[in-house]
Design an enzyme around this catalytic site. Sequence first.
Site, PDB file in Angstrom:
ATOM      1  N   TYR A  53      -7.263   9.260  -1.573  1.00 36.42           N
ATOM      2  CA  TYR A  53      -6.240   8.385  -2.170  1.00 36.42           C
ATOM      3  C   TYR A  53      -5.758   8.986  -3.492  1.00 36.42           C
ATOM      4  O   TYR A  53      -4.560   9.029  -3.775  1.00 36.42           O
ATOM      5  CB  TYR A  53      -6.863   7.003  -2.360  1.00 36.42           C
TER       6      TYR A  53
ATOM      7  N   ARG B 280     -15.392   5.189 -16.040  1.00 39.40           N
ATOM      8  CA  ARG B 280     -13.988   5.380 -16.419  1.00 39.40           C
ATOM      9  C   ARG B 280     -13.845   5.161 -17.914  1.00 39.40           C
ATOM     10  O   ARG B 280     -14.536   4.295 -18.483  1.00 39.40           O
ATOM     11  CB  ARG B 280     -13.098   4.347 -15.709  1.00 39.40           C
TER      12      ARG B 280
HETATM   13  P1  NAD Z   1      -0.799  -3.873  -1.687  1.00 41.18           P
HETATM   14  O1  NAD Z   1      -1.492  -3.292  -0.499  1.00 41.18           O
HETATM   15  O2  NAD Z   1      -0.895  -5.340  -1.887  1.00 41.18           O
HETATM   16  O3  NAD Z   1       0.737  -3.466  -1.657  1.00 41.18           O
HETATM   17  C1  NAD Z   1       1.226  -2.300  -1.036  1.00 41.18           C
HETATM   18  C2  NAD Z   1       2.302  -2.734  -0.066  1.00 41.18           C
HETATM   19  O4  NAD Z   1       2.817  -1.559   0.590  1.00 41.18           O
HETATM   20  C3  NAD Z   1       1.764  -3.666   1.048  1.00 41.18           C
HETATM   21  O5  NAD Z   1       2.442  -4.913   1.038  1.00 41.18           O
HETATM   22  C4  NAD Z   1       2.037  -2.893   2.309  1.00 41.18           C
HETATM   23  O6  NAD Z   1       2.421  -3.702   3.430  1.00 41.18           O
HETATM   24  C5  NAD Z   1       3.175  -1.966   1.893  1.00 41.18           C
HETATM   25  N1  NAD Z   1       3.274  -0.848   2.816  1.00 41.18           N
HETATM   26  C6  NAD Z   1       2.264  -0.098   3.326  1.00 41.18           C
HETATM   27  N2  NAD Z   1       2.751   0.772   4.218  1.00 41.18           N
HETATM   28  C7  NAD Z   1       4.097   0.565   4.271  1.00 41.18           C
HETATM   29  C8  NAD Z   1       5.136   1.146   5.026  1.00 41.18           C
HETATM   30  N3  NAD Z   1       4.892   2.121   5.916  1.00 41.18           N
HETATM   31  N4  NAD Z   1       6.394   0.694   4.847  1.00 41.18           N
HETATM   32  C9  NAD Z   1       6.658  -0.311   3.964  1.00 41.18           C
HETATM   33  N5  NAD Z   1       5.704  -0.901   3.228  1.00 41.18           N
HETATM   34  C10 NAD Z   1       4.441  -0.464   3.382  1.00 41.18           C
HETATM   35  O7  NAD Z   1      -1.332  -3.069  -2.930  1.00 41.18           O
HETATM   36  P2  NAD Z   1      -1.090  -3.306  -4.496  1.00 41.18           P
HETATM   37  O8  NAD Z   1      -2.403  -3.578  -5.083  1.00 41.18           O
HETATM   38  O9  NAD Z   1       0.022  -4.259  -4.715  1.00 41.18           O
HETATM   39  O10 NAD Z   1      -0.654  -1.840  -4.940  1.00 41.18           O
HETATM   40  C11 NAD Z   1       0.697  -1.489  -5.202  1.00 41.18           C
HETATM   41  C12 NAD Z   1       0.750  -0.048  -5.620  1.00 41.18           C
HETATM   42  O11 NAD Z   1      -0.055   0.155  -6.788  1.00 41.18           O
HETATM   43  C13 NAD Z   1       0.224   0.919  -4.564  1.00 41.18           C
HETATM   44  O12 NAD Z   1       1.010   2.083  -4.575  1.00 41.18           O
HETATM   45  C14 NAD Z   1      -1.172   1.227  -5.047  1.00 41.18           C
HETATM   46  O13 NAD Z   1      -1.625   2.469  -4.585  1.00 41.18           O
HETATM   47  C15 NAD Z   1      -0.989   1.197  -6.561  1.00 41.18           C
HETATM   48  N6  NAD Z   1      -2.240   0.899  -7.282  1.00 41.18           N
HETATM   49  C16 NAD Z   1      -2.816  -0.328  -7.177  1.00 41.18           C
HETATM   50  C17 NAD Z   1      -3.999  -0.577  -7.862  1.00 41.18           C
HETATM   51  C18 NAD Z   1      -4.679  -1.919  -7.778  1.00 41.18           C
HETATM   52  O14 NAD Z   1      -5.733  -2.089  -8.407  1.00 41.18           O
HETATM   53  N7  NAD Z   1      -4.168  -2.895  -7.058  1.00 41.18           N
HETATM   54  C19 NAD Z   1      -4.588   0.416  -8.648  1.00 41.18           C
HETATM   55  C20 NAD Z   1      -3.986   1.667  -8.718  1.00 41.18           C
HETATM   56  C21 NAD Z   1      -2.783   1.887  -8.049  1.00 41.18           C
END
Ligand code: NAD
Length: 321
Positions: free
Chosen positions: A147, A281
């Site tokens: 990831y 971290r």
């Molecule tokens: P989340 O899984 O709730 O949201 C990600 C969304 O992307 C989901 O709703 C999913 O359906 C959508 N998605 C996945 N594949 C897809 C596709 N092929 N087409 C369209 N949509 C698609 O996760 P989140 O926690 O809201 O994270 C949002 C972003 O922040 C992500 O990029 C994640 O990597 C990053 N992030 C989150 C965290 C955390 O702690 N939540 C930490 C670091 C980075």
Amino acid sequence: MKTALVCGAGGFIGGHLVQKLKDEEYWVRGVDIKQHEYRETAADEFLQLDLREEANCIQALTLGDGTFDEVYQLAADMGGMGFIHSAECEIMHNSVLINIHMTHHAARLGVPRYFFSSSVCVYRDMQPGEPEMTEAEAIPANPDNEYGWEKLYSERMAQAYERNQGMTVRIARFQNCYGPYGTWTGGREKAPAAICRKVAEAEDGGTVEVWGDGTAVRSYTYVADMVDGIYRLMHSDLQGAVNIGCPEYVTVDELVRTVAEVAGKTINIKHIDGPVGVQSRNFSNERIYSTGWQAKYFLKDGIAQNYPWIEEQVKKARGES
Ligand code: NAD
């Protein structure tokens, strides 16, 4: 009226970001492969599209004869440690396809400002007590999981488009984010949601199981602070990656004790084998502080907002409310 596209609007942070942009009086299109599971979208328009498909990225980015003032790319195949360790191929394949097409077509269509959500998973493991790491210290790279490697690649791709095709790019490296309307069960939930669920399910005086020995150190950022940071970063002049995270670092056992305190329960911890990720971290926030951002919610304040929502979901799932 400014226009914004939020990819991943059916997800946790994307759903909150749509609300923030509406509060700031944007016209917002949300896009996701699925509808939001826990709330009605606040977006003016919501398109259900699979962004691994190039044509769908073009459709998402096209607005009338032009494109959006701002694009926020948060869509990713995403989950907590359990998911990250079991779905390496899906993460490397799906998220990179989304980012390749989104970045390329955003630049081609002339999007002026493009936001990419990266993660502190791009950094190497740290030992407790190590001094803060700055954004530049992600290189030489040694992320602990695939990831993190995908995020690093997609960061660099976005920066290449910024250098060569003139699209302003803003990149945030999020620490662990938590809050209401996030995944709390099913295998993709992250540690704060999983612990809130386990504590909500436990009796007073009961026991919850925790992966690892409970000493891993993390920072947890409440979602309202995260979307405030995203918004400030997007409108700043900060090039390159920028860490966003609450400066309070706690062990996993301390996280459990905080949740138990908020829940008003006495909870025993049983450590079991499971994927833990890095040991520690400690990141510099100086760059995001330069925008005026500060975390408003420390862990106990944020859990006090999050726990009641998860407790309610647990009761609903049991048919109790
Ligand atoms: P989340 O899984 O709730 O949201 C990600 C969304 O992307 C989901 O709703 C999913 O359906 C959508 N998605 C996945 N594949 C897809 C596709 N092929 N087409 C369209 N949509 C698609 O996760 P989140 O926690 O809201 O994270 C949002 C972003 O922040 C992500 O990029 C994640 O990597 C990053 N992030 C989150 C965290 C955390 O702690 N939540 C930490 C670091 C980075």
